[in-house]
Scaffold this motif. Structure first.
Motif, mmCIF file in Angstrom:
data_model
loop_
_atom_site.group_PDB
_atom_site.id
_atom_site.type_symbol
_atom_site.label_atom_id
_atom_site.label_comp_id
_atom_site.label_asym_id
_atom_site.label_seq_id
_atom_site.Cartn_x
_atom_site.Cartn_y
_atom_site.Cartn_z
ATOM 1 N N LEU A 22 31.364 -26.453 -6.626
ATOM 2 C CA LEU A 22 31.021 -27.865 -6.474
ATOM 3 C C LEU A 22 32.249 -28.746 -6.657
ATOM 4 O O LEU A 22 32.498 -29.652 -5.863
ATOM 5 C CB LEU A 22 29.935 -28.243 -7.491
ATOM 6 C CG LEU A 22 29.522 -29.720 -7.520
ATOM 7 C CD1 LEU A 22 29.048 -30.181 -6.149
ATOM 8 C CD2 LEU A 22 28.416 -29.938 -8.564
ATOM 9 N N ARG A 23 33.024 -28.485 -7.706
ATOM 10 C CA ARG A 23 34.221 -29.305 -7.943
ATOM 11 C C ARG A 23 35.207 -29.155 -6.785
ATOM 12 O O ARG A 23 35.796 -30.131 -6.313
ATOM 13 C CB ARG A 23 34.879 -28.888 -9.256
ATOM 14 C CG ARG A 23 36.135 -29.698 -9.577
ATOM 15 C CD ARG A 23 36.821 -29.196 -10.830
ATOM 16 N NE ARG A 23 36.050 -29.492 -12.019
ATOM 17 C CZ ARG A 23 36.402 -29.070 -13.249
ATOM 18 N NH1 ARG A 23 37.487 -28.326 -13.397
ATOM 19 N NH2 ARG A 23 35.671 -29.389 -14.286
ATOM 20 N N LEU A 24 35.404 -27.928 -6.314
ATOM 21 C CA LEU A 24 36.342 -27.669 -5.221
ATOM 22 C C LEU A 24 35.946 -28.426 -3.965
ATOM 23 O O LEU A 24 36.768 -29.103 -3.328
ATOM 24 C CB LEU A 24 36.375 -26.161 -4.948
ATOM 25 C CG LEU A 24 37.436 -25.667 -3.963
ATOM 26 C CD1 LEU A 24 38.815 -25.786 -4.578
ATOM 27 C CD2 LEU A 24 37.153 -24.204 -3.594
ATOM 28 N N ARG A 25 34.669 -28.373 -3.614
ATOM 29 C CA ARG A 25 34.206 -29.002 -2.379
ATOM 30 C C ARG A 25 34.133 -30.520 -2.519
ATOM 31 O O ARG A 25 34.352 -31.246 -1.549
ATOM 32 C CB ARG A 25 32.851 -28.408 -1.983
ATOM 33 C CG ARG A 25 32.960 -26.945 -1.545
ATOM 34 C CD ARG A 25 31.605 -26.288 -1.372
ATOM 35 N NE ARG A 25 31.725 -24.875 -1.053
ATOM 36 C CZ ARG A 25 31.837 -24.373 0.173
ATOM 37 N NH1 ARG A 25 31.853 -25.181 1.212
ATOM 38 N NH2 ARG A 25 31.941 -23.073 0.366
ATOM 39 N N ARG A 26 33.799 -31.002 -3.724
ATOM 40 C CA ARG A 26 33.777 -32.456 -3.933
ATOM 41 C C ARG A 26 35.174 -33.036 -3.736
ATOM 42 O O ARG A 26 35.350 -34.063 -3.058
ATOM 43 C CB ARG A 26 33.279 -32.768 -5.353
ATOM 44 C CG ARG A 26 33.437 -34.231 -5.743
ATOM 45 C CD ARG A 26 32.846 -34.537 -7.091
ATOM 46 N NE ARG A 26 33.498 -33.896 -8.205
ATOM 47 C CZ ARG A 26 34.638 -34.323 -8.769
ATOM 48 N NH1 ARG A 26 35.284 -35.367 -8.270
ATOM 49 N NH2 ARG A 26 35.140 -33.692 -9.818
ATOM 50 N N LYS A 27 36.163 -32.379 -4.323
ATOM 51 C CA LYS A 27 37.532 -32.897 -4.205
ATOM 52 C C LYS A 27 38.050 -32.779 -2.777
ATOM 53 O O LYS A 27 38.818 -33.635 -2.309
ATOM 54 C CB LYS A 27 38.448 -32.162 -5.179
ATOM 55 C CG LYS A 27 38.168 -32.531 -6.634
ATOM 56 C CD LYS A 27 39.201 -31.927 -7.566
ATOM 57 C CE LYS A 27 39.015 -32.463 -8.976
ATOM 58 N NZ LYS A 27 40.033 -31.948 -9.909
ATOM 59 N N VAL A 62 18.279 -30.841 -5.530
ATOM 60 C CA VAL A 62 19.629 -31.383 -5.726
ATOM 61 C C VAL A 62 20.642 -30.478 -5.028
ATOM 62 O O VAL A 62 21.580 -30.954 -4.371
ATOM 63 C CB VAL A 62 19.945 -31.520 -7.224
ATOM 64 C CG1 VAL A 62 21.399 -31.942 -7.435
ATOM 65 C CG2 VAL A 62 19.009 -32.523 -7.884
ATOM 66 N N ALA A 63 20.469 -29.166 -5.168
ATOM 67 C CA ALA A 63 21.376 -28.225 -4.491
ATOM 68 C C ALA A 63 21.348 -28.429 -2.982
ATOM 69 O O ALA A 63 22.389 -28.401 -2.310
ATOM 70 C CB ALA A 63 20.994 -26.793 -4.846
ATOM 71 N N GLN A 64 20.176 -28.656 -2.439
ATOM 72 C CA GLN A 64 20.054 -28.875 -0.998
ATOM 73 C C GLN A 64 20.739 -30.168 -0.564
ATOM 74 O O GLN A 64 21.374 -30.228 0.493
ATOM 75 C CB GLN A 64 18.580 -28.886 -0.614
ATOM 76 C CG GLN A 64 17.908 -27.532 -0.761
ATOM 77 C CD GLN A 64 16.394 -27.593 -0.699
ATOM 78 O OE1 GLN A 64 15.801 -28.681 -0.783
ATOM 79 N NE2 GLN A 64 15.742 -26.440 -0.565
ATOM 80 N N THR A 72 28.260 -27.886 3.420
ATOM 81 C CA THR A 72 28.622 -26.520 3.039
ATOM 82 C C THR A 72 27.981 -25.456 3.916
ATOM 83 O O THR A 72 28.311 -24.279 3.785
ATOM 84 C CB THR A 72 28.186 -26.249 1.589
ATOM 85 O OG1 THR A 72 26.761 -26.196 1.542
ATOM 86 C CG2 THR A 72 28.705 -27.321 0.649
ATOM 87 N N GLY A 73 27.030 -25.831 4.752
ATOM 88 C CA GLY A 73 26.306 -24.836 5.526
ATOM 89 C C GLY A 73 25.258 -24.095 4.719
ATOM 90 O O GLY A 73 24.832 -23.006 5.115
ATOM 91 N N GLY A 74 24.864 -24.666 3.580
ATOM 92 C CA GLY A 74 23.780 -24.067 2.796
ATOM 93 C C GLY A 74 24.221 -23.207 1.633
ATOM 94 O O GLY A 74 23.406 -22.473 1.056
ATOM 95 N N VAL A 75 25.491 -23.296 1.228
ATOM 96 C CA VAL A 75 26.008 -22.441 0.152
ATOM 97 C C VAL A 75 25.243 -22.636 -1.150
ATOM 98 O O VAL A 75 24.825 -21.679 -1.810
ATOM 99 C CB VAL A 75 27.511 -22.727 -0.074
ATOM 100 C CG1 VAL A 75 28.000 -22.092 -1.376
ATOM 101 C CG2 VAL A 75 28.323 -22.202 1.098
#
Length: 467
Positions: A22-27, A62-64, A72-75
């Motif tokens: 989550l942190r990686l993709r948010r940044k 929330v994950a969705q 993310t393509g559903g990760v």
């Protein structure tokens, strides 16, 4: 100076892997935790807690939404069962056995949601799967309520579900909702009121199983939604929280089937308030934000109601900046309110209600974050003065909170005078919320052992309110 971010080891646990991703993709998207939280309809504190692997049960919805916003393509949705789902899965068999009681289950045939355009009803925060609505729908031996005389609810009833829904059936649901709401506001959600409310909900949900002409379908779902909100509020007041959450969620589903944005907003407002009350302010914030979806379709009063729910969530989180901002947004919306635009059942949200609700948020800031208690005190005083006898519970709760605030932050002798008045009124209610507020007042009074008036109030509360 900003705190350094906690280093994450994605191999140490599923939660830390989830947080690391989550942190990686948010940044990578150039988003702050606050900006992502706004897009996903949760607080920045929740985003940061999930990223640190410290949030115990992130809801799948929330994950969705994270997948959608971060592309993310559903990760996150695919990984959710491994990371968070096991705990929920472990609970399901016992919960399912408890719900079923070995009885035949029935289902509501729900078509595509008219508001969100769903192919099927999706679970909401605080709910299990959509099949949980079956708790309302065991219609064998169903005792119906005659709204002309609600006292008949306690006697064996010869009434049965109709073979086909007519306009009078819809009117009956609305009449029952109005009556239960009036009783709940005046006496609290326990005792006779809770008994009537539960039977009313079972009867009304059974109507959704009955053949209904298409031209009455939306009206029926709207009426049942309204009753669900009222019954959920009664259960919430008496601390039957599981039932309240399911009933509010059921009401939200019915509102969407009816295409009624106003009832949908009210359902989520109550879900938010309840979540905050039971110590889940992040969930409360999520519910409030969901209620504000397409806020352009809501009245100014309804927007004020939902911003107040956001303020109360931020207040419980001790988030001064966002709480004050939400109070400001609530005040701004309420200043634009035109009662003629509101549904009839929103008439309760007047100046007294608005001041009382926003004061609760400011109360938490005064107690938890050392903010100025005067802001909350003035609003509580306005609420006490403005509530009529039809809203005795709200008046008693505002008076109790005003006494507690002054007892904690001001003159304990003045607080004791107000507290005795609050006890005179709240002591006659079947409201566990009111009783808990009195216990809090008693605890604050206990911090003034040398003040006789404070100790006398504390002793009277202890003698009146059972532990």
């Amino acid at each position: 100076m900003p705190q350094p971010e906690k280093p994450l080891d994605p191999g140490s646990s599923p939660q830390e892997w989830f947080g690391y991703e989550l942190r990686l993709r948010r940044k990578a998207e150039g988003l702050s935790a606050r900006a992502l939280g706004r897009l996903v309809q949760v607080s920045d504190d929740m985003i940061l807690s999930v990223e640190k692997g410290q949030y115990p049960s992130c809801q799948r919805e929330v994950a969705q939404r994270l997948d959608e916003v971060l592309r993310t393509g559903g990760v996150f949705d695919r990984s959710w069962p491994m990371v968070f789902g096991r705990r929920d899965a472990d609970k399901k068999p016992a919960d399912a056995d408890k719900r079923s009681g070995g009885r035949r289950k029935a289902t509501v045939q729900v078509r595509e949601g008219r508001i969100l355009g769903r192919d099927e009803v999706s679970p909401r925060p605080g709910s299990q799967e959509s099949v949980d609505r079956r708790v309302f729908l065991h219609v064998s031996g169903l005792a119906a309520i005659a709204p002309v005389d609600l006292a008949q609810a306690f006697a064996p009833s010869g009434l049965t579900l109709p073979e086909s829904i007519g306009a009078r059936d819809v009117d009956q649901v609305q009449e029952v909702a109005a009556a239960v709401s009036g009783w709940d506001n005046k006496y609290g959600g326990g005792g006779m009121v809770g008994d009537v409310a539960g039977r009313a909900m079972q009867w009304a949900a059974g109507l959704l199983q009955t053949r209904c002409p298409e031209h009455l379908r939306s009206d029926l779902f709207a009426a049942v939604s309204r009753l669900g909100i009222v019954v959920g509020a009664s259960a919430f007041d008496f601390y039957n929280h599981d039932y309240a959450t399911k009933t509010f969620t059921f009401a939200a589903d019915c509102a969407e089937e009816a295409g009624d944005w106003h009832l949908r907003a009210k359902s989520y407002s109550f879900l938010a308030r309840q979540a905050v009350w039971i110590g889940r302010p992040d969930d409360g914030l999520t519910y409030a934000e969901k209620g504000l979806v397409r806020s352009d379709r809501l009245t100014a009063t309804e927007r004020a109601m939902l911003h107040t729910a956001r303020a109360r969530a931020f207040g419980k989180l001790g988030n001064v900046r966002d709480c004050m901002a939400a109070v400001g947004e609530a005040d701004e919306a309420f200043a634009q309110a035109r009662p003629a635009d509101d549904p009839p059942w929103m008439a309760y949200y007047d100046e007294a209600q608005h001041n009382g609700d926003t004061a609760h948020a400011l109360f938490d800031l005064a107690i938890l974050a050392g903010q100025d208690p005067g802001r909350a005190a003035r609003r509580f005083a306005t609420a006490v003065k403005g509530h009529s006898d039809a809203f005795k519970r709200s008046r008693a709760i505002s008076r109790t909170k005003l006494a507690a605030l002054i007892m904690a932050k001001g003159d304990p002798r003045q607080a004791a005078v107000i507290g005795h008045d609050a006890l005179d009124e709240a002591g006659r209610l079947t409201s566990r919320r009111a009783a808990d507020d009195l216990r809090q007042l008693g605890a604050f009074a206990g911090k003034h052992p040398a003040v006789g008036e404070a100790q006398a109030l504390r002793e009277r509360i202890a003698a009146t309110v059972s532990v």
